[in-house]
Design a protein around this motif. Structure first.
Motif, PDB file in Angstrom:
ATOM      1  N   VAL A 131       0.850  -1.192   0.000  1.00 29.52           N
ATOM      2  CA  VAL A 131       0.000   0.000   0.000  1.00 29.52           C
ATOM      3  C   VAL A 131       0.882   1.237   0.000  1.00 29.52           C
ATOM      4  CG1 VAL A 131      -1.876   1.214   1.141  1.00 29.52           C
ATOM      5  CG2 VAL A 131      -1.709  -1.277   1.355  1.00 29.52           C
ATOM      6  N   LEU A 132       0.581   2.169  -0.885  1.00 29.10           N
ATOM      7  CA  LEU A 132       1.252   3.467  -0.916  1.00 29.10           C
ATOM      8  C   LEU A 132       0.240   4.542  -0.536  1.00 29.10           C
ATOM      9  CD1 LEU A 132       2.852   1.614  -3.014  1.00 29.10           C
ATOM     10  CD2 LEU A 132       3.542   3.738  -4.096  1.00 29.10           C
ATOM     11  N   ILE A 133       0.575   5.385   0.441  1.00 26.09           N
ATOM     12  CA  ILE A 133      -0.267   6.536   0.742  1.00 26.09           C
ATOM     13  C   ILE A 133       0.582   7.794   0.639  1.00 26.09           C
ATOM     14  CG2 ILE A 133      -1.935   5.309   2.164  1.00 26.09           C
ATOM     15  CD1 ILE A 133      -0.517   6.429   4.645  1.00 26.09           C
ATOM     16  N   ASN A 134      -0.048   8.875   0.217  1.00 24.89           N
ATOM     17  CA  ASN A 134       0.713  10.103  -0.006  1.00 24.89           C
ATOM     18  C   ASN A 134      -0.050  11.325   0.502  1.00 24.89           C
ATOM     19  OD1 ASN A 134      -1.301  10.652  -1.881  1.00 24.89           O
ATOM     20  ND2 ASN A 134       0.047  10.688  -3.655  1.00 24.89           N
ATOM     21  N   MET A 135       0.455  12.492   0.164  1.00 24.41           N
ATOM     22  CA  MET A 135      -0.230  13.770   0.357  1.00 24.41           C
ATOM     23  C   MET A 135      -0.469  14.305  -1.050  1.00 24.41           C
ATOM     24  SD  MET A 135       0.939  17.022   2.686  1.00 24.41           S
ATOM     25  CE  MET A 135       0.653  16.153   4.231  1.00 24.41           C
ATOM     26  N   HIS A 136      -1.692  14.183  -1.541  1.00 26.58           N
ATOM     27  CA  HIS A 136      -1.928  14.270  -2.980  1.00 26.58           C
ATOM     28  C   HIS A 136      -2.363  15.647  -3.482  1.00 26.58           C
ATOM     29  CE1 HIS A 136      -2.372  11.793  -6.660  1.00 26.58           C
ATOM     30  NE2 HIS A 136      -3.300  12.665  -6.990  1.00 26.58           N
ATOM     31  N   GLY A 137      -3.529  16.103  -3.064  1.00 29.46           N
ATOM     32  CA  GLY A 137      -4.070  17.331  -3.625  1.00 29.46           C
ATOM     33  C   GLY A 137      -3.691  18.601  -2.896  1.00 29.46           C
ATOM     34  N   ASP A 138      -2.962  18.470  -1.796  1.00 26.99           N
ATOM     35  CA  ASP A 138      -2.629  19.626  -0.971  1.00 26.99           C
ATOM     36  C   ASP A 138      -1.672  20.593  -1.657  1.00 26.99           C
ATOM     37  OD1 ASP A 138      -3.495  18.856   2.217  1.00 26.99           O
ATOM     38  OD2 ASP A 138      -3.379  17.232   0.774  1.00 26.99           O
ATOM     39  N   GLY A 139      -1.038  20.134  -2.741  1.00 34.16           N
ATOM     40  CA  GLY A 139      -0.105  20.992  -3.459  1.00 34.16           C
ATOM     41  C   GLY A 139      -0.623  21.545  -4.763  1.00 34.16           C
ATOM     42  N   TYR A 140      -1.913  21.348  -5.062  1.00 34.73           N
ATOM     43  CA  TYR A 140      -2.505  21.866  -6.299  1.00 34.73           C
ATOM     44  C   TYR A 140      -3.142  23.229  -6.055  1.00 34.73           C
ATOM     45  CZ  TYR A 140      -2.164  17.388  -8.804  1.00 34.73           C
ATOM     46  OH  TYR A 140      -1.720  16.254  -9.432  1.00 34.73           O
ATOM     47  N   LYS A 141      -2.688  24.239  -6.738  1.00 31.27           N
ATOM     48  CA  LYS A 141      -3.275  25.568  -6.578  1.00 31.27           C
ATOM     49  C   LYS A 141      -4.746  25.594  -6.974  1.00 31.27           C
ATOM     50  CE  LYS A 141       1.039  28.110  -7.397  1.00 31.27           C
ATOM     51  NZ  LYS A 141       1.742  29.075  -8.280  1.00 31.27           N
ATOM     52  N   SER A 142      -5.142  24.699  -7.857  1.00 32.52           N
ATOM     53  CA  SER A 142      -6.515  24.670  -8.342  1.00 32.52           C
ATOM     54  C   SER A 142      -7.490  24.036  -7.355  1.00 32.52           C
ATOM     55  CB  SER A 142      -6.582  23.906  -9.672  1.00 32.52           C
ATOM     56  OG  SER A 142      -6.111  22.571  -9.505  1.00 32.52           O
ATOM     57  N   VAL A 143      -6.974  23.446  -6.283  1.00 32.82           N
ATOM     58  CA  VAL A 143      -7.813  22.757  -5.305  1.00 32.82           C
ATOM     59  C   VAL A 143      -8.094  23.675  -4.118  1.00 32.82           C
ATOM     60  CG1 VAL A 143      -7.891  20.841  -3.660  1.00 32.82           C
ATOM     61  CG2 VAL A 143      -7.000  20.470  -5.972  1.00 32.82           C
ATOM     62  N   THR A 144      -9.352  23.851  -3.788  1.00 34.07           N
ATOM     63  CA  THR A 144      -9.728  24.647  -2.626  1.00 34.07           C
ATOM     64  C   THR A 144      -9.147  24.025  -1.357  1.00 34.07           C
ATOM     65  OG1 THR A 144     -11.799  25.300  -3.685  1.00 34.07           O
ATOM     66  CG2 THR A 144     -11.664  25.582  -1.305  1.00 34.07           C
ATOM     67  N   GLY A 145      -8.497  24.839  -0.553  1.00 36.42           N
ATOM     68  CA  GLY A 145      -7.909  24.348   0.683  1.00 36.42           C
ATOM     69  C   GLY A 145      -6.473  23.901   0.539  1.00 36.42           C
ATOM     70  N   SER A 146      -5.914  23.969  -0.682  1.00 43.96           N
ATOM     71  CA  SER A 146      -4.518  23.559  -0.863  1.00 43.96           C
ATOM     72  C   SER A 146      -3.589  24.544  -0.168  1.00 43.96           C
ATOM     73  CB  SER A 146      -4.169  23.479  -2.352  1.00 43.96           C
ATOM     74  OG  SER A 146      -4.301  24.738  -2.976  1.00 43.96           O
ATOM     75  N   TRP A 147      -2.427  24.067   0.228  1.00 42.51           N
ATOM     76  CA  TRP A 147      -1.509  24.894   1.020  1.00 42.51           C
ATOM     77  C   TRP A 147      -0.038  24.550   0.801  1.00 42.51           C
ATOM     78  CZ3 TRP A 147       1.477  21.871   4.224  1.00 42.51           C
ATOM     79  CH2 TRP A 147       1.008  20.568   4.440  1.00 42.51           C
ATOM     80  N   LEU A 148       0.257  23.384   0.253  1.00 44.28           N
ATOM     81  CA  LEU A 148       1.644  22.959   0.047  1.00 44.28           C
ATOM     82  C   LEU A 148       2.136  23.546  -1.282  1.00 44.28           C
ATOM     83  CD1 LEU A 148       3.849  21.134   1.378  1.00 44.28           C
ATOM     84  CD2 LEU A 148       3.049  19.303  -0.137  1.00 44.28           C
ATOM     85  N   ILE A 149       2.308  24.849  -1.293  1.00 48.28           N
ATOM     86  CA  ILE A 149       2.566  25.602  -2.527  1.00 48.28           C
ATOM     87  C   ILE A 149       4.021  26.048  -2.556  1.00 48.28           C
ATOM     88  CG2 ILE A 149       1.807  27.518  -3.952  1.00 48.28           C
ATOM     89  CD1 ILE A 149      -0.349  25.342  -3.386  1.00 48.28           C
ATOM     90  N   CYS A 150       4.778  25.497  -3.493  1.00 50.48           N
ATOM     91  CA  CYS A 150       6.233  25.677  -3.452  1.00 50.48           C
ATOM     92  C   CYS A 150       6.683  27.097  -3.794  1.00 50.48           C
ATOM     93  CB  CYS A 150       6.927  24.674  -4.361  1.00 50.48           C
ATOM     94  SG  CYS A 150       6.685  24.930  -6.124  1.00 50.48           S
ATOM     95  N   ASP A 151       5.825  27.891  -4.456  1.00 48.39           N
ATOM     96  CA  ASP A 151       6.231  29.270  -4.758  1.00 48.39           C
ATOM     97  C   ASP A 151       5.494  30.295  -3.888  1.00 48.39           C
ATOM     98  OD1 ASP A 151       3.795  28.856  -5.990  1.00 48.39           O
ATOM     99  OD2 ASP A 151       4.320  29.883  -7.851  1.00 48.39           O
ATOM    100  N   SER A 152       4.894  29.823  -2.803  1.00 42.59           N
ATOM    101  CA  SER A 152       4.277  30.737  -1.844  1.00 42.59           C
ATOM    102  C   SER A 152       5.350  31.446  -1.022  1.00 42.59           C
ATOM    103  CB  SER A 152       3.340  29.962  -0.914  1.00 42.59           C
ATOM    104  OG  SER A 152       2.945  30.742   0.196  1.00 42.59           O
ATOM    105  N   SER A 153       5.032  32.638  -0.564  1.00 41.78           N
ATOM    106  CA  SER A 153       5.969  33.367   0.296  1.00 41.78           C
ATOM    107  C   SER A 153       5.910  32.887   1.748  1.00 41.78           C
ATOM    108  CB  SER A 153       5.665  34.864   0.245  1.00 41.78           C
ATOM    109  OG  SER A 153       4.354  35.129   0.716  1.00 41.78           O
ATOM    110  N   ALA A 154       4.928  32.028   2.071  1.00 38.94           N
ATOM    111  CA  ALA A 154       4.713  31.593   3.462  1.00 38.94           C
ATOM    112  C   ALA A 154       5.406  30.275   3.759  1.00 38.94           C
ATOM    113  CB  ALA A 154       3.215  31.476   3.738  1.00 38.94           C
ATOM    114  N   GLN A 155       6.652  30.119   3.335  1.00 38.08           N
ATOM    115  CA  GLN A 155       7.327  28.830   3.463  1.00 38.08           C
ATOM    116  C   GLN A 155       7.547  28.397   4.910  1.00 38.08           C
ATOM    117  OE1 GLN A 155       7.974  26.528   1.027  1.00 38.08           O
ATOM    118  NE2 GLN A 155       6.693  27.946  -0.151  1.00 38.08           N
ATOM    119  N   THR A 156       7.776  29.311   5.816  1.00 37.15           N
ATOM    120  CA  THR A 156       7.971  28.923   7.220  1.00 37.15           C
ATOM    121  C   THR A 156       6.734  28.228   7.760  1.00 37.15           C
ATOM    122  OG1 THR A 156       9.513  30.747   7.599  1.00 37.15           O
ATOM    123  CG2 THR A 156       8.486  29.765   9.541  1.00 37.15           C
TER     124      THR A 156
END
Length: 400
Positions: A131-156
């Protein structure tokens, strides 16, 4: 992959939470002792053919995870049993967390959601599947509630939230043996196609390092667990070439693992050529050397290209002891435009699997639960019927 199109969003089933509440009791069934050692080649062989439970636990309604929000029914043991009976030995379960992660500084994940994830994991794990589990949609800008955004200024903030989330996920599953593999993220990039940019790639590398350190420090079998790491958008070229990908160090892993062995895998996806595999059009419906109509066949991305791409992963990683997992591949149904198209979909699936085996990589077919025009589905998730036995046969068959 985010497959939200042609899906109707509906409210999360309240009854699902009642089912999930009992899931924590399964933990003792899923416990195992010290994870047994397994070489890179052995783990790939043991994983066999894989299948994605797509568009379910990564689905969401208004930023909250909801496995039925995109029109599919609640996942059941019967579905997973059907997938196993078809010959698959690995199931990848894409998972989104989104607004089910609470506020800082603790960033607590909803216990009902973690319990439901565990319950679905156990459907497969308790049947002896990988079984593989991941963190899937949290990095998509198009998804409501996403937050794992690599070009965001809020990296801390992002990195603190990411660390706390994986700390909780890892603790939940720390007693599961090597049949459970964690994948740090999915198709993480800026959302703009083209060459990788900085500082985004450096942030992706940082997420991967945080992931490895966090999982290892939670103890139990996590100290020796196989961990799956993607590069920029899981793209082969951008992961194997000189574009900025950095392998994380693994300094906190169990000292019982021989120094010559690794416990890190590399994740890539393969959907080339996209005009055959994913474009919603009837223009390109055939693939490979058996194609009969040159006008229906893409001008690139055929067998020689596939071989060259997977050889890159072999040369870069497999030869150094890092297994490669083609975590997604597949092609959409265009039989409404060309009655022979499903034959070429089967040829494509077989070629990806066979070439991956040649180069020491595992494969996991992308099934988004959709059947009919433009669907990736191999099963009907309501009736559990097999919908494309010819593609399953192609995946399971040996060299031709």
């Amino acid at each position: 992959m985010a497959r939200t199109t042609r899906k109707t969003r509906v409210a999360f089933l309240a009854a699902l939470l009642a089912v999930a509440a009992s899931a924590s009791g399964l933990a003792t069934q899923a416990s195992a002792g010290t994870a047994p050692r397994s070489s890179a080649s052995q783990i790939v062989a043991d994983m066999g053919a894989g299948w994605n439970l797509g568009n379910q636990l990564e689905a969401n309604a208004n930023g909250y995870p909801s496995e039925t929000a995109w029109g599919l029914p609640t996942v059941t043991q019967a579905l997973i049993d059907k997938v196993k009976a078809a010959g698959f030995k690995t199931i990848r379960i894409p998972v989104s967390y989104l607004n089910d992660i609470g506020a800082g500084p603790n960033y607590t994940i909803s216990s009902s959601w973690l319990n439901r994830i565990q319950q679905v994991v156990d459907y497969a794990y308790n049947r002896g599947l990988y079984v593989l589990i991941n963190m899937h949609g949290d990095g998509y800008k198009s998804v409501t509630g996403s937050w794992l955004i690599c070009d965001s200024s809020a990296q801390t903030t992002i990195k603190a939230k990411y660390q706390k989330a994986w700390q909780q996920i890892s603790a939940k599953f720390q007693n599961y043996d090597q049949h459970l593999i964690f994948e740090s993220m999915n198709e993480e990039f800026t959302g703009q196609y083209g060459n990788p940019t900085q500082p985004c790639y450096s942030n992706i590398n940082s997420y991967n390092q945080t992931f490895v350190d966090t999982v290892r420090k939670t103890g139990g079998n996590n100290t020796a667990r196989w961990l799956l790491i993607p590069g920029w958008n899981t793209n082969i070229d951008y992961t194997t070439g000189n574009y900025g990908f950095a392998l994380p160090t693994d300094q906190y892993r169990s000292s019982s693992i021989p120094g010559s062995e690794k416990r890190i895998m590399i994740s890539v996806h393969y959907y080339d050529p996209w005009d055959f595999t994913g474009t919603d059009s009837g223009a390109i419906t055939q693939w490979g050397r058996a194609a009969t109509n040159p006008a229906k066949k893409s001008t690139w991305g055929q067998e020689d290209y596939l071989d060259a791409q997977l050889k890159k992963t072999y040369d870069k990683f497999v030869t150094k002891g890092y297994p490669v997992v083609v975590g997604e591949y597949g092609s959409i149904d265009k039989s409404s435009f060309d009655s022979s198209s499903n034959k070429y979909r089967a040829d494509y699936a077989h070629a990806v699997v066979a070439t991956a085996k040649k180069y020491g990589a595992a494969t996991v077919y992308w099934d988004n639960g959709a059947n009919g025009q433009y669907g990736f589905g191999l099963f009907d998730r309501k009736s559990y019927a097999v919908t494309h036995q010819e593609i399953i046969n192609a995946i399971m068959s040996g060299p031709r």
